[in-house]
Motif scaffolding. Structure first.
Motif, PDB file in Angstrom:
ATOM      1  N   ASP A 413       0.826  -1.209   0.000  1.00 41.72           N
ATOM      2  CA  ASP A 413       0.000   0.000   0.000  1.00 41.72           C
ATOM      3  C   ASP A 413       0.859   1.257   0.000  1.00 41.72           C
ATOM      4  OD1 ASP A 413      -2.610  -1.473   0.414  1.00 41.72           O
ATOM      5  OD2 ASP A 413      -1.522  -2.093   2.193  1.00 41.72           O
ATOM      6  N   ILE A 414       2.002   1.205   0.693  1.00 41.67           N
ATOM      7  CA  ILE A 414       2.918   2.344   0.707  1.00 41.67           C
ATOM      8  C   ILE A 414       3.393   2.660  -0.706  1.00 41.67           C
ATOM      9  CG2 ILE A 414       5.241   3.047   1.411  1.00 41.67           C
ATOM     10  CD1 ILE A 414       4.729   1.638   4.079  1.00 41.67           C
ATOM     11  N   HIS A 415       3.748   1.628  -1.469  1.00 42.48           N
ATOM     12  CA  HIS A 415       4.191   1.830  -2.852  1.00 42.48           C
ATOM     13  C   HIS A 415       3.084   2.462  -3.698  1.00 42.48           C
ATOM     14  CE1 HIS A 415       8.173   0.179  -3.023  1.00 42.48           C
ATOM     15  NE2 HIS A 415       7.811  -1.007  -2.579  1.00 42.48           N
ATOM     16  N   VAL A 416       1.884   1.886  -3.597  1.00 39.28           N
ATOM     17  CA  VAL A 416       0.773   2.371  -4.422  1.00 39.28           C
ATOM     18  C   VAL A 416       0.488   3.831  -4.110  1.00 39.28           C
ATOM     19  CG1 VAL A 416      -1.691   2.118  -4.897  1.00 39.28           C
ATOM     20  CG2 VAL A 416      -0.250   0.084  -4.708  1.00 39.28           C
ATOM     21  N   LEU A 417       0.417   4.154  -2.837  1.00 39.86           N
ATOM     22  CA  LEU A 417       0.090   5.531  -2.455  1.00 39.86           C
ATOM     23  C   LEU A 417       1.235   6.487  -2.798  1.00 39.86           C
ATOM     24  CD1 LEU A 417      -1.708   4.733   0.901  1.00 39.86           C
ATOM     25  CD2 LEU A 417      -2.747   5.684  -1.169  1.00 39.86           C
ATOM     26  N   ARG A 418       2.476   6.040  -2.668  1.00 45.50           N
ATOM     27  CA  ARG A 418       3.612   6.890  -3.074  1.00 45.50           C
ATOM     28  C   ARG A 418       3.509   7.270  -4.536  1.00 45.50           C
ATOM     29  NH1 ARG A 418       7.751   5.622  -5.905  1.00 45.50           N
ATOM     30  NH2 ARG A 418       7.393   3.383  -5.623  1.00 45.50           N
ATOM     31  N   ARG A 419       3.140   6.299  -5.360  1.00 46.64           N
ATOM     32  CA  ARG A 419       3.024   6.568  -6.789  1.00 46.64           C
ATOM     33  C   ARG A 419       1.815   7.438  -7.118  1.00 46.64           C
ATOM     34  NH1 ARG A 419       1.572   2.266  -8.967  1.00 46.64           N
ATOM     35  NH2 ARG A 419       1.896   3.048 -11.088  1.00 46.64           N
ATOM     36  N   HIS A 420       0.912   7.606  -6.141  1.00 43.45           N
ATOM     37  CA  HIS A 420      -0.239   8.493  -6.316  1.00 43.45           C
ATOM     38  C   HIS A 420      -0.092   9.766  -5.476  1.00 43.45           C
ATOM     39  CE1 HIS A 420      -1.929   4.838  -8.098  1.00 43.45           C
ATOM     40  NE2 HIS A 420      -2.843   5.589  -8.651  1.00 43.45           N
ATOM     41  N   GLY A 421       1.161  10.074  -5.113  1.00 43.33           N
ATOM     42  CA  GLY A 421       1.434  11.358  -4.481  1.00 43.33           C
ATOM     43  C   GLY A 421       1.278  11.418  -2.980  1.00 43.33           C
ATOM     44  N   ILE A 422       1.226  10.272  -2.296  1.00 42.88           N
ATOM     45  CA  ILE A 422       1.090  10.262  -0.841  1.00 42.88           C
ATOM     46  C   ILE A 422       2.247   9.483  -0.235  1.00 42.88           C
ATOM     47  CG2 ILE A 422      -0.302   9.481   1.111  1.00 42.88           C
ATOM     48  CD1 ILE A 422      -2.783   9.918  -0.543  1.00 42.88           C
ATOM     49  N   ASP A 423       3.018  10.154   0.620  1.00 41.13           N
ATOM     50  CA  ASP A 423       4.146   9.521   1.310  1.00 41.13           C
ATOM     51  C   ASP A 423       3.669   9.112   2.704  1.00 41.13           C
ATOM     52  OD1 ASP A 423       6.589   8.676   2.230  1.00 41.13           O
ATOM     53  OD2 ASP A 423       7.375  10.699   2.563  1.00 41.13           O
ATOM     54  N   VAL A 424       3.277   7.855   2.860  1.00 38.53           N
ATOM     55  CA  VAL A 424       2.700   7.381   4.128  1.00 38.53           C
ATOM     56  C   VAL A 424       3.745   7.475   5.233  1.00 38.53           C
ATOM     57  CG1 VAL A 424       1.695   5.411   5.348  1.00 38.53           C
ATOM     58  CG2 VAL A 424       1.084   5.841   2.951  1.00 38.53           C
ATOM     59  N   GLN A 425       3.361   8.111   6.331  1.00 35.39           N
ATOM     60  CA  GLN A 425       4.223   8.230   7.505  1.00 35.39           C
ATOM     61  C   GLN A 425       3.480   7.668   8.715  1.00 35.39           C
ATOM     62  OE1 GLN A 425       7.434   9.547   7.509  1.00 35.39           O
ATOM     63  NE2 GLN A 425       7.225   9.637   5.281  1.00 35.39           N
ATOM     64  N   GLY A 426       4.219   7.207   9.689  1.00 37.66           N
ATOM     65  CA  GLY A 426       3.609   6.751  10.929  1.00 37.66           C
ATOM     66  C   GLY A 426       3.124   5.311  10.901  1.00 37.66           C
ATOM     67  N   LEU A 427       3.673   4.484  10.002  1.00 35.05           N
ATOM     68  CA  LEU A 427       3.277   3.076  10.012  1.00 35.05           C
ATOM     69  C   LEU A 427       3.792   2.441  11.302  1.00 35.05           C
ATOM     70  CD1 LEU A 427       1.999   0.678   8.445  1.00 35.05           C
ATOM     71  CD2 LEU A 427       4.318   0.139   7.656  1.00 35.05           C
ATOM     72  N   ARG A 428       2.865   2.033  12.159  1.00 33.66           N
ATOM     73  CA  ARG A 428       3.255   1.457  13.442  1.00 33.66           C
ATOM     74  C   ARG A 428       3.150  -0.052  13.460  1.00 33.66           C
ATOM     75  NH1 ARG A 428      -0.564   2.700  18.365  1.00 33.66           N
ATOM     76  NH2 ARG A 428      -1.753   1.086  17.272  1.00 33.66           N
ATOM     77  N   ASP A 429       2.127  -0.589  12.773  1.00 28.17           N
ATOM     78  CA  ASP A 429       1.871  -2.018  12.881  1.00 28.17           C
ATOM     79  C   ASP A 429       1.499  -2.616  11.534  1.00 28.17           C
ATOM     80  OD1 ASP A 429       2.122  -2.715  15.749  1.00 28.17           O
ATOM     81  OD2 ASP A 429       0.541  -1.217  15.989  1.00 28.17           O
ATOM     82  N   ASP A 430       1.811  -3.900  11.408  1.00 28.53           N
ATOM     83  CA  ASP A 430       1.441  -4.669  10.229  1.00 28.53           C
ATOM     84  C   ASP A 430       1.006  -6.046  10.721  1.00 28.53           C
ATOM     85  OD1 ASP A 430       1.582  -6.434   7.905  1.00 28.53           O
ATOM     86  OD2 ASP A 430       2.639  -4.802   6.894  1.00 28.53           O
ATOM     87  N   SER A 431      -0.263  -6.387  10.511  1.00 23.56           N
ATOM     88  CA  SER A 431      -0.785  -7.640  11.060  1.00 23.56           C
ATOM     89  C   SER A 431      -0.103  -8.861  10.462  1.00 23.56           C
ATOM     90  CB  SER A 431      -2.304  -7.728  10.856  1.00 23.56           C
ATOM     91  OG  SER A 431      -2.656  -7.520   9.504  1.00 23.56           O
ATOM     92  N   LEU A 432       0.421  -8.747   9.246  1.00 28.13           N
ATOM     93  CA  LEU A 432       1.174  -9.857   8.665  1.00 28.13           C
ATOM     94  C   LEU A 432       2.463 -10.073   9.447  1.00 28.13           C
ATOM     95  CD1 LEU A 432       1.780 -10.661   4.956  1.00 28.13           C
ATOM     96  CD2 LEU A 432       3.745 -10.399   6.438  1.00 28.13           C
ATOM     97  N   LEU A 433       3.160  -8.991   9.755  1.00 28.01           N
ATOM     98  CA  LEU A 433       4.448  -9.116  10.437  1.00 28.01           C
ATOM     99  C   LEU A 433       4.292  -9.456  11.914  1.00 28.01           C
ATOM    100  CD1 LEU A 433       6.407  -6.172   8.775  1.00 28.01           C
ATOM    101  CD2 LEU A 433       6.553  -8.617   8.279  1.00 28.01           C
TER     102      LEU A 433
END
Length: 916
Positions: A413-433
């Protein structure tokens, strides 16, 4: 409202659960894997509160089908003892739950279910057949639906059945008759698979129609059909489910009975079903002191395992989801997101490749069971907001580092949103990890986690978009259905991660691995992937041409040796030639007992004849050509001009990163041809490729973990450790060690870390087994600390069921108590190697975090572009290369404080190979 009955195919689920789950056991060593899987499914069904329910199992003994065909199911192997032992306790639990249990002699469970389903459907009752058996699709019709709780698949109509099988429900019997069934020993038309059977039935409507027009079908498949005509009516009788079995009960007799709470409590406690026990007794009920992860049975008696996390009320139920299609609703949701401490998010896109996928919609969840979906690019939506407007609205909250974000495989999702002009910040958790760190041996996809931890069958992508050739892009999915799927993803992600993190918090070392290593690494890997690597397609093109010429030469040489043309890609032809015609003695067999022609088998007979060596040469060339020189050029992204791999943090159980599309971890480096591939990984003009690689890191970790004085001394001296080992083993000075002795010491050093036996060492060194055994005995006499460490690690694995890295990462070993000697030996080998390989993985991840922080201010001068095993690869300005390798080498060597120094080899050049 109409009534509902659930008919559960107990036999199907028992077998599937047995093969799907690891061989779990309770504290007494009784097998529980299949038992646990089926009971979890039953608990989920009971939450649906059906009017009627039945658990149906096959009775012992033959059925009427065996009278029709004595060979029916004749080739089935005997039931494994570990599965047989779980049948009686399963029946006890089923009856204690209050479920009617049906076992009818002379017929199969399918026939009992078919009869009850027909009775109930004719009476207007909604029938849900819970099974994993495709044969049951023939029952789908008015009021009858099939549900596979293990996969989430549902078939409620002819359209659903057709989407899955390519035929109508009423054609399933004929479909199965044509294909046959290897499991049931029903021989169908040779070479007639799913597509052919569906094609014939589409053209001729029924099995009778196909048989009547058999003369019209040409080719070899037509000949096969005509030769099998006499058999097909019997096949149809065998695959048809009886719907008129004389039963003592009718569907109306199958109401849920009162459960026996005391007996259930005793059974749940005995078999380590802690979550079920808590659910039975209420939130305050005591649990086994050993505890276990949510929805996981106790594997071994292990006080160190964290206690189960209580499932909040209602979390096993579906939520309420809304579609956001107007600005007022969008503003309300964005305001909520802005004021939230944390929220889960997800994207829906047009493709799996995040470097090319276009955004279709976003989903958000702040509180469990309440989420929204915001469509931005659905093709036929009656109303949806412009993408630019939505992105401008959500950008501030997604880029605000003070608001914690939760995702499932959030790097995508970070990649997709970066390519659409949004630099996601504050990722704290990932349920997969968080799931991966808790227990890397289980499945971490959202659907599997939801079933395991929540008892919830989520909506699958295939449920909303279809499957195979009939699958539609998500942009064409109807909005209401898209909302159910997408919003559920965000909602379930939030719930799962809350449970996972709560459990991690009970074990500080695991929480540290998650918080200090895995989560900070996500944006680092995203940057590496986005940087990509420059590939010289012309270099690869020339290499492909050269490999093709040499492959042709190998084919020609094989033809000369064989005296006739031979397909080197056909295992069947090779087997016939090598073992039947040439009479070579097979050293390796396939699981079915036939002589194998895989690489190991050919290596084993390469000294008997020239042909195996030629085949091996051909295969090596073909693998390089097909996997790399032909494919890498085609994977260059047209927008960036670079190749972008994808790193998987949860791809290897030990914690090592893996990569795919392309897989950069498996480019062979021991051959000149393999190394040539790396010459195509280049730097642009004015730049160079730099590589920094840990030297013998796993062997250094062995020295640290074992504390063996001689091994520590070998590394502290800074001398060639393999030569030093040979000197110890053979009682010589370092200078007197021969090349063969060093080679033997190197094989022992690395072989022991992977559990190599004397037989394996003998094979590798080309010596007799007794000689290899003497080498190993000498090694352990000189390095007693290594032997003590290995013995202690095996003992720990057997006692606790897991081993740990230096930093506290755990690898569970579900097969460590298996009755299967091969599985148990494999688990013991993993117990020795995992702490070293896992620690090496932790160390390079820690190094990547440090390097990424250092390189950030120099982003215009240098990029981290690859991680391959123990190596980091960079692209940098030529005049910055010396500074980079010095600083990176320093940071890598400081990534862990071991008893021996971490040594880093480095180099630079115009391409990746030249950097070595």
């Amino acid at each position: 409202m109409s009534q509902k009955i659930i008919l559960i195919d107990g036999s199907s689920y028992l077998f599937r659960a047995f093969h799907a789950l690891p061989p779990l056991s309770n504290a007494q060593g009784e097998p529980t894997g299949a038992l646990f899987g089926v009971v979890n499914m039953l608990r989920a069904h009971l939450k649906e509160q059906p009017d009627y329910i039945a658990f149906v199992m096959d009775a012992s003994g033959g059925t009427f089908r065996n009278q029709l065909d004595p060979q029916y199911k004749a080739n089935r192997p005997p039931m494994p003892d570990e599965l047989r032992a779980q049948i009686a306790p399963l029946k006890e639990i089923v009856q204690a739950m209050g479920l009617p249990l049906l076992c009818v002699e002379g017929v199969e469970a399918d026939d009992v279910i078919g009869t009850l389903a027909t009775q109930a459907a004719e009476a207007g009752v909604q029938v849900e057949v819970s099974t994993g058996d495709k044969d049951m699709a023939q029952l789908v019709g008015p009021n009858v639906m099939l549900v596979n709780t293990m996969t989430g698949s549902k078939y409620a109509s002819d359209e659903d059945v057709f989407a899955k099988f390519g035929v109508r429900a009423d054609q399933i019997i004929d479909y199965l008759a044509l294909m046959g069934d290897k499991v049931d020993n029903i021989p169908g038309v040779p070479k007639c698979g799913e597509k052919t059977a569906a094609k014939w039935l589409a053209q001729y409507d029924s099995l009778d129609g196909v048989m009547q027009h058999a003369d019209e079908i040409g080719g070899k498949i037509g000949e096969n059909l005509r030769e099998t005509l006499h058999r097909l009516p019997l096949n149809r009788d065998l695959t048809r489910i009886k719907t008129d079995v004389a039963l003592e009960e009718t569907y109306s007799d199958l109401a849920l009975r009162a459960r026996d709470v005391d007996q259930l409590r005793a059974l749940y406690a005995r078999y380590g079903m802690n979550q079920a026990l808590k659910e039975l007794d209420g939130a305050g009920a005591p649990v086994n002191a050993a505890g276990s992860p949510p929805s996981m049975p106790q594997r071994v008696s292990a006080p160190e395992l964290p206690a189960a996390v209580e499932l909040p009320e209602g979390w096993s139920e579906r939520g309420e989801y809304v579609t956001v299609t107007d600005e007022t609703a969008l503003k309300a949701w964005v305001d909520e997101l802005a004021s939230a401490d944390a929220f889960a998010f997800d994207t829906e896109t047009s493709a799996l490749d995040p470097m090319r996928a276009e955004l279709v919609g976003l989903s958000f969840c702040i509180h469990a069971k309440r989420a929204c979906y915001i469509p931005v690019a659905h093709e036929q939506a009656a109303a949806q907001l412009p993408m630019a407007l939505v992105l401008d609205a959500v950008r501030p909250v997604l880029q605000n580092p003070a608001i914690a974000k939760v995702g499932q495989n959030a790097k995508y999702d970070i990649h997709v949103l970066r390519r659409h002009g949004i630099d996601v910040q504050g990722l704290r958790d990932d349920s997969l990890l968080s799931s991966f760190v808790l227990d890397s041996t289980r499945r971490h996809d959202m659907d599997s986690q939801a079933q395991r931890a929540l008892g919830l069958t989520t909506i699958s992508y295939e449920d909303v978009a279809g499957k195979g050739a009939k699958q539609i892009p998500f942009a064409r999915v109807e909005l209401d259905r898209a909302t159910e799927y997408a919003a559920e993803d965000a909602d379930v992600t939030l719930r799962l991660n809350a449970l996972n993190v709560a459990e991690l918090e009970q074990t500080p070392a695991l929480l540290s691995v998650y918080r200090d290593i895995e989560m900070p690494l996500v944006p680092v890997l995203a940057r590496i992937e986005a940087n990509g690597v420059l590939i010289d397609a012309e270099v690869l093109k020339h290499q492909s041409a050269d490999l093709s010429r040499r492959m042709l030469a190998a084919v020609q040489r094989a033809t000369e040796i064989a005296g006739r043309a031979i397909n080197l890609d056909s295992p069947k032809q090779l087997g016939a030639l090598l073992f039947d015609e040439l009479g070579l003695e097979a050293q390796v067999k396939t699981p079915s007992g036939a002589p194998s022609t895989n690489e190991e088998a050919l290596e084993a007979i390469a000294d008997q004849h020239e042909l195996p060596r030629v085949i091996l040469e051909y295969r090596g060339l073909a693998k390089l050509r097909n996997t790399y020189t032909e494919k890498l050029g085609a994977m260059i992204n047209p927008d960036t001009g670079r190749v972008h791999t994808s790193f998987n943090q949860a791809g290897a159980q030990t914690g090592r990163l893996s990569s795919n599309d392309p897989n950069l971890q498996n480019i062979p480096i021991r051959t000149e041809d393999g190394r040539r591939v790396r010459t195509a990984f280049i730097a642009p003009p004015g730049r160079v490729i730099a590589a920094c690689d840990y030297s013998q890191i796993e062997l250094r970790i062995m020295a640290h973990l074992s504390g063996d004085e001689a091994l520590l001394r070998a590394f502290e001296s800074g001398d060639d450790v393999h030569r030093a080992t040979a000197a110890e083993v053979f009682g010589k000075t370092v200078d007197a060690v021969t090349g063969n002795e060093r080679r033997a010491a190197k094989a022992i050093n690395f072989g022991l870390m992977y559990g190599m036996s004397a037989f394996g060492l003998a094979k590798q060194l080309g010596v007799e087994r007794h000689e290899a055994a003497e080498y190993i005995a000498l090694y352990f006499s000189r390095y007693p600390g290594v032997r003590a460490y290995m013995d202690a690690t095996r003992a720990q694995a057997k006692e606790l069921g897991y081993v740990e890295t230096v930093f506290g990462r755990r690898l569970y070993l579900p097969y460590i108590h298996s009755r299967n000697q091969g599985q148990r030996a494999g688990a013991e080998r993993a117990a020795i190697n995992a702490p070293m390989q896992g620690t090496a993985a932790d160390i390079i991840k820690r190094a990547m975090l440090a390097v990424d922080a250092w390189i950030a201010p120099h982003a215009s001068r240098a990029l981290m572009i690859m991680q391959v095993h123990d190596e980091l690869v960079f692209e940098c300005d030529a005049d910055f290369a010396e500074t980079l390798v010095q600083q990176v080498s320093k940071l890598m060597s400081e990534a862990a404080d071991l008893r021996v120094p971490l040594v880093v080899d480095s180099g630079m050049g115009e391409n990746w190979e030249a950097a070595h």
